[in-house]
Design a protein around this motif. Structure first.
Motif, PDB file in Angstrom:
ATOM      1  N   VAL A 122      32.975  33.241  32.916  1.00 24.45           N
ATOM      2  CA  VAL A 122      33.112  33.428  34.417  1.00 24.45           C
ATOM      3  C   VAL A 122      33.367  35.036  34.302  1.00 24.45           C
ATOM      4  N   LEU A 123      32.739  35.833  34.837  1.00 20.17           N
ATOM      5  CA  LEU A 123      32.771  37.390  35.230  1.00 20.17           C
ATOM      6  C   LEU A 123      33.340  37.567  36.624  1.00 20.17           C
ATOM      7  N   VAL A 124      34.597  38.270  36.836  1.00 23.28           N
ATOM      8  CA  VAL A 124      35.153  38.394  38.049  1.00 23.28           C
ATOM      9  C   VAL A 124      35.099  40.107  38.002  1.00 23.28           C
ATOM     10  N   HIS A 125      34.549  40.642  38.938  1.00 22.00           N
ATOM     11  CA  HIS A 125      34.341  42.165  39.246  1.00 22.00           C
ATOM     12  C   HIS A 125      34.359  42.709  40.681  1.00 22.00           C
ATOM     13  N   CYS A 126      34.406  44.192  40.568  1.00 23.04           N
ATOM     14  CA  CYS A 126      34.715  44.666  41.850  1.00 23.04           C
ATOM     15  C   CYS A 126      33.934  45.936  41.619  1.00 23.04           C
ATOM     16  N   ALA A 127      34.278  46.995  42.275  1.00 22.86           N
ATOM     17  CA  ALA A 127      33.495  48.281  42.015  1.00 22.86           C
ATOM     18  C   ALA A 127      33.970  48.891  40.637  1.00 22.86           C
ATOM     19  N   MET A 128      35.155  48.835  40.535  1.00 21.49           N
ATOM     20  CA  MET A 128      35.733  49.693  39.230  1.00 21.49           C
ATOM     21  C   MET A 128      36.426  48.582  38.382  1.00 21.49           C
ATOM     22  N   GLY A 129      36.544  47.485  38.775  1.00 21.80           N
ATOM     23  CA  GLY A 129      37.170  46.566  37.886  1.00 21.80           C
ATOM     24  C   GLY A 129      38.987  46.789  37.719  1.00 21.80           C
ATOM     25  N   LYS A 130      39.182  47.261  38.972  1.00 15.85           N
ATOM     26  CA  LYS A 130      40.895  47.867  38.994  1.00 15.85           C
ATOM     27  C   LYS A 130      41.642  46.833  39.939  1.00 15.85           C
ATOM     28  N   SER A 131      41.204  46.870  41.196  1.00 11.34           N
ATOM     29  CA  SER A 131      42.251  46.200  42.222  1.00 11.34           C
ATOM     30  C   SER A 131      41.845  45.074  42.765  1.00 11.34           C
ATOM     31  N   ARG A 132      40.487  44.966  43.318  1.00 15.35           N
ATOM     32  CA  ARG A 132      40.276  43.444  43.904  1.00 15.35           C
ATOM     33  C   ARG A 132      39.924  42.483  42.999  1.00 15.35           C
ATOM     34  N   SER A 133      39.201  42.845  41.798  1.00 15.45           N
ATOM     35  CA  SER A 133      38.777  42.026  40.897  1.00 15.45           C
ATOM     36  C   SER A 133      40.377  41.410  40.118  1.00 15.45           C
TER      37      SER A 133
END
Length: 329
Positions: free
Chosen positions: A87-98
């Motif tokens: 499972v990959l969880v990502h947002c724009a930068m992989g910093k806050s939301r993910s």
């Protein structure tokens, strides 16, 4: 080619940014089957064609409600892991939301705190840092014991109500009548240490569990120590309260501030100000809903006496603690 950032442990759980999706060889090598996207940007749907895909459309801002999505994102992550894939969880930068969503999952999975989960994730991706608003939501999620549904939790409902109050306050308006949370209609059965009664007619107006603590302004002698929230002290001229159902006729009028009358004898017993009120001790309470100590008597609650009598000899009341399960990560 560098591998994907995998959360340490036995789980096939990965975290990254938007560009991680273009690393097709790495995704295939990790056997990624599920992708959780936590962002609002327009997405190229072709990037997700091989995967089961879930999107949570939120911005990386502190007042965004990410908390309401944690149960669904947890279920999606667990579904992917149970299926045997990655499972990959990502947002724009992989910093806050993910990072916030992965933290929420680890909290529920391993019964750990947000700070423990964040420290664990940073072993794989050091830049992870949910914004302050998301961290506060994760702390609340922990106090709620990471439930399968947040909507039914009184703590979540109160949090949503306070968000509505703050939004209305920012607009210079009183909250809409249907969005005011009258606490005694939602939380019942809790023991109270004392009652607050109208001094004139003796009508009980509130009990101690509905009091709101606040931070007094420090004096010159104690400015070196950070003030902590406290119950009303002798220096406070008012009791600050949650909205209670007997206040409904006044609070639902849509006024920014006004007076509170005893519903039995109609004596003026307090006041309210949705934009906030300063206590005599210097502390600010928002919203400010108060009863004047000069119009109120504090009486020991009979229910607390009963609770003491019924407690077995030698019994000590304890609160359940969230145990650490870091060794299971």
């Amino acid at each position: 080619m560098a591998l994907l950032d995998r959360v340490p442990g036995d789980l096939k759980l990965y975290i990254g940014g938007l560009f991680t999706l273009r690393r097709r060889d790495a995704l295939q090598q990790a056997n990624i089957t599920h992708v959780l996207s936590v962002l609002r940007l327009p997405l190229d749907r072709q990037l997700f064609s091989p995967f089961k895909h879930m999107v949570v459309e939120v911005d990386d801002v502190e007042d965004e409600n990410l908390l309401e999505h944690f149960p669904a994102t947890n279920r999606f992550i667990q579904e992917g892991l149970d299926g045997g894939g990655g499972v990959l969880v990502h947002c724009a930068m992989g910093k806050s939301r993910s990072a916030a969503c992965v933290i929420a999952y680890l909290m529920q999975k391993h019964n750990i705190t947000p700070s423990e989960a964040l420290a664990h994730i940073r072993q794989a991706r050091s830049i992870c840092e949910p914004n302050d608003g998301f961290m506060a939501q994760l702390e609340l999620y922990g106090r709620m014991n990471a439930p399968q549904s947040v909507e039914d939790s009184p703590a979540y409902q109160r949090w949503v109500y306070l968000r509505e109050v703050e939004l209305s306050r920012a607009c210079g308006q009183a909250p809409e009548a249907e969005k005011i949370r009258f606490e005694d209609e939602h939380v019942a059965g809790q023991s109270a240490d004392f009652e607050l009664r109208c001094r004139k007619c003796r009508r009980t107006l509130a009990t101690s569990q509905y009091l709101i603590s606040h931070v007094p302004t420090p004096t010159i002698n104690d400015r070196t120590e950070a003030p902590t929230p406290a119950a009303p002290s002798s220096s406070c001229a008012h009791y600050f309260l949650d909205p209670l159902s007997w206040m409904r006729p006044e609070l639902e009028q849509g006024k920014l501030d006004g007076r509170l009358e005893c519903p039995k004898c109609h004596t003026n017993v307090g006041k309210y100000a949705w934009q906030g009120m300063q206590c005599s001790c210097g502390g600010w309470v928002v919203p400010g809903i108060s009863l004047s100590k000069g119009r109120i008597d504090e009486v020991k609650s009979r229910t607390s006496d009963v609770a003491e009598i019924r407690r077995p000899p030698g019994a000590i009341a304890t609160l359940p603690s969230r145990g650490s399960a870091k060794e299971n990560l």
